[in-house]
Design a protein around this motif. Structure first.
Motif, PDB file in Angstrom:
ATOM      1  N   ALA A 167       0.847  -1.203   0.000  1.00  0.00           N
ATOM      2  CA  ALA A 167       0.000   0.000   0.000  1.00  0.00           C
ATOM      3  C   ALA A 167       0.877   1.246   0.000  1.00  0.00           C
ATOM      4  O   ALA A 167       0.619   2.209  -0.739  1.00  0.00           O
ATOM      5  CB  ALA A 167      -0.934  -0.014   1.206  1.00  0.00           C
ATOM      6  N   THR A 168       1.933   1.238   0.789  1.00  0.00           N
ATOM      7  CA  THR A 168       2.868   2.366   0.809  1.00  0.00           C
ATOM      8  C   THR A 168       3.567   2.500  -0.535  1.00  0.00           C
ATOM      9  O   THR A 168       3.712   3.610  -1.063  1.00  0.00           O
ATOM     10  CB  THR A 168       3.915   2.171   1.932  1.00  0.00           C
ATOM     11  N   LEU A 169       3.978   1.389  -1.102  1.00  0.00           N
ATOM     12  CA  LEU A 169       4.617   1.397  -2.424  1.00  0.00           C
ATOM     13  C   LEU A 169       3.703   2.064  -3.446  1.00  0.00           C
ATOM     14  O   LEU A 169       4.145   2.911  -4.229  1.00  0.00           O
ATOM     15  CB  LEU A 169       4.934  -0.039  -2.855  1.00  0.00           C
ATOM     16  N   ARG A 170       2.428   1.711  -3.420  1.00  0.00           N
ATOM     17  CA  ARG A 170       1.468   2.269  -4.397  1.00  0.00           C
ATOM     18  C   ARG A 170       1.284   3.766  -4.214  1.00  0.00           C
ATOM     19  O   ARG A 170       1.091   4.495  -5.185  1.00  0.00           O
ATOM     20  CB  ARG A 170       0.148   1.515  -4.296  1.00  0.00           C
ATOM     21  N   ASP A 175       3.296   5.807 -10.383  1.00  0.00           N
ATOM     22  CA  ASP A 175       3.671   5.961 -11.799  1.00  0.00           C
ATOM     23  C   ASP A 175       4.659   4.903 -12.275  1.00  0.00           C
ATOM     24  O   ASP A 175       4.847   4.736 -13.482  1.00  0.00           O
ATOM     25  CB  ASP A 175       4.236   7.354 -12.045  1.00  0.00           C
ATOM     26  N   LYS A 176       5.266   4.176 -11.377  1.00  0.00           N
ATOM     27  CA  LYS A 176       6.261   3.167 -11.749  1.00  0.00           C
ATOM     28  C   LYS A 176       5.754   1.742 -11.616  1.00  0.00           C
ATOM     29  O   LYS A 176       6.505   0.788 -11.766  1.00  0.00           O
ATOM     30  CB  LYS A 176       7.528   3.343 -10.900  1.00  0.00           C
ATOM     31  N   LEU A 177       4.458   1.593 -11.312  1.00  0.00           N
ATOM     32  CA  LEU A 177       3.911   0.267 -11.046  1.00  0.00           C
ATOM     33  C   LEU A 177       3.022  -0.225 -12.174  1.00  0.00           C
ATOM     34  O   LEU A 177       2.454   0.561 -12.912  1.00  0.00           O
ATOM     35  CB  LEU A 177       3.125   0.282  -9.731  1.00  0.00           C
ATOM     36  N   VAL A 178       2.919  -1.558 -12.263  1.00  0.00           N
ATOM     37  CA  VAL A 178       2.056  -2.173 -13.266  1.00  0.00           C
ATOM     38  C   VAL A 178       0.621  -2.118 -12.833  1.00  0.00           C
ATOM     39  O   VAL A 178       0.297  -1.932 -11.709  1.00  0.00           O
ATOM     40  CB  VAL A 178       2.469  -3.639 -13.574  1.00  0.00           C
TER      41      VAL A 178
END
Length: 178
Positions: A167-170, A175-178
Motif C-alpha cells: 500500500a505504501t509502495l502504491r 507511476d512506476k507500477l504495473v
C-alpha cells in the motif's frame, strides 16, 4: 522490439517482502527469491539460512528492462521500501540473513549503488548500513518461496507485513507500477 535486459541482486530483510514489491514494478521481467553472500559448502537450505550460521542473506534477483525502469530507480525503490538503517534486522526479523545488501554484478552497478545510497542518506536520520558487495554465487530458494505473496495473500505475515508495505509502495511510486 529490442530490450535492455539487466539483472540485479538485492536483500532487504525477508525475501517474501522484497519479491512482492518488485513484482509490482513496471519493467521488471522476473523476480527470483534466493540466497547469496554466505560460505556454506553447496546449495544452502532455508533451514540452514534461518540458523544464521551460513552467512547467507535472503535476497531477490531481479531481471528488468532498463529502458523501462533504471537501475537507479530499482535502488531508490529498494532503499525506501525497507529500513536500510537497521543492521541485520527488518521489523521482527532479526539475524544476518535479514541484512540490507546490494550485490552488484559489475563496477557500473557498484558505482551507481554508492551514489544512490549517498543521495538517499539525506532522507534518513540514521546512517544507511546497506552493504555493497560483489555478487557471489546466487542460489534459488526452494520452490515454495517463489511468488510467496501472490500464492499466500491471506496468510498472517502477508496480511500484516507485506500488504501494508505494498500500500505504501502504491502511494509513493504509482507511476512506476504495473
Amino acid at each position: 522490439m529490442s530490450k535492455n535486459i539487466q539483472i540485479t541482486t538485492i536483500g532487504g530483510g525477508c525475501f517474501w517482502c522484497t519479491e512482492a514489491v518488485f513484482q509490482e514494478v513496471k519493467g521488471v521481467e522476473k523476480v527470483v527469491s534466493g540466497y547469496a553472500g554466505g560460505n556454506a559448502p553447496g546449495k544452502p537450505t532455508y533451514r540452514e539460512i534461518c540458523s544464521g550460521l551460513t552467512g547467507h542473506a535472503e535476497v531477490i534477483q531481479i531481471t528488468f528492462d532498463a529502458d523501462i525502469v533504471s537501475f537507479e530507480d530499482i535502488l531508490v525503490i529498494f532503499l525506501t521500501t525497507h529500513n536500510p538503517t537497521t543492521l541485520n534486522r527488518q521489523g521482527a526479523d532479526v539475524g544476518t540473513q535479514y541484512r540490507s545488501v546490494i550485490f552488484y554484478h559489475d563496477t557500473n552497478q557498484q558505482e551507481i549503488a554508492e551514489k544512490v545510497i549517498a543521495n538517499v542518506q539525506a532522507y534518513y536520520a540514521d546512517k544507511i548500513v546497506t552493504e555493497i558487495n560483489p555478487l557471489p554465487i546466487f542460489y534459488d530458494a526452494e520452490t515454495y518461496h517463489q511468488n510467496y505473496y501472490r500464492n499466500n495473500k491471506s496468510e498472517g505475515y502477508c496480511e500484516y507485513v507485506i500488504t501494508p508495505k505494498l500500500a505504501t509502495l502504491r502511494k509513493l511510486y504509482a507511476d512506476k507500477l504495473v
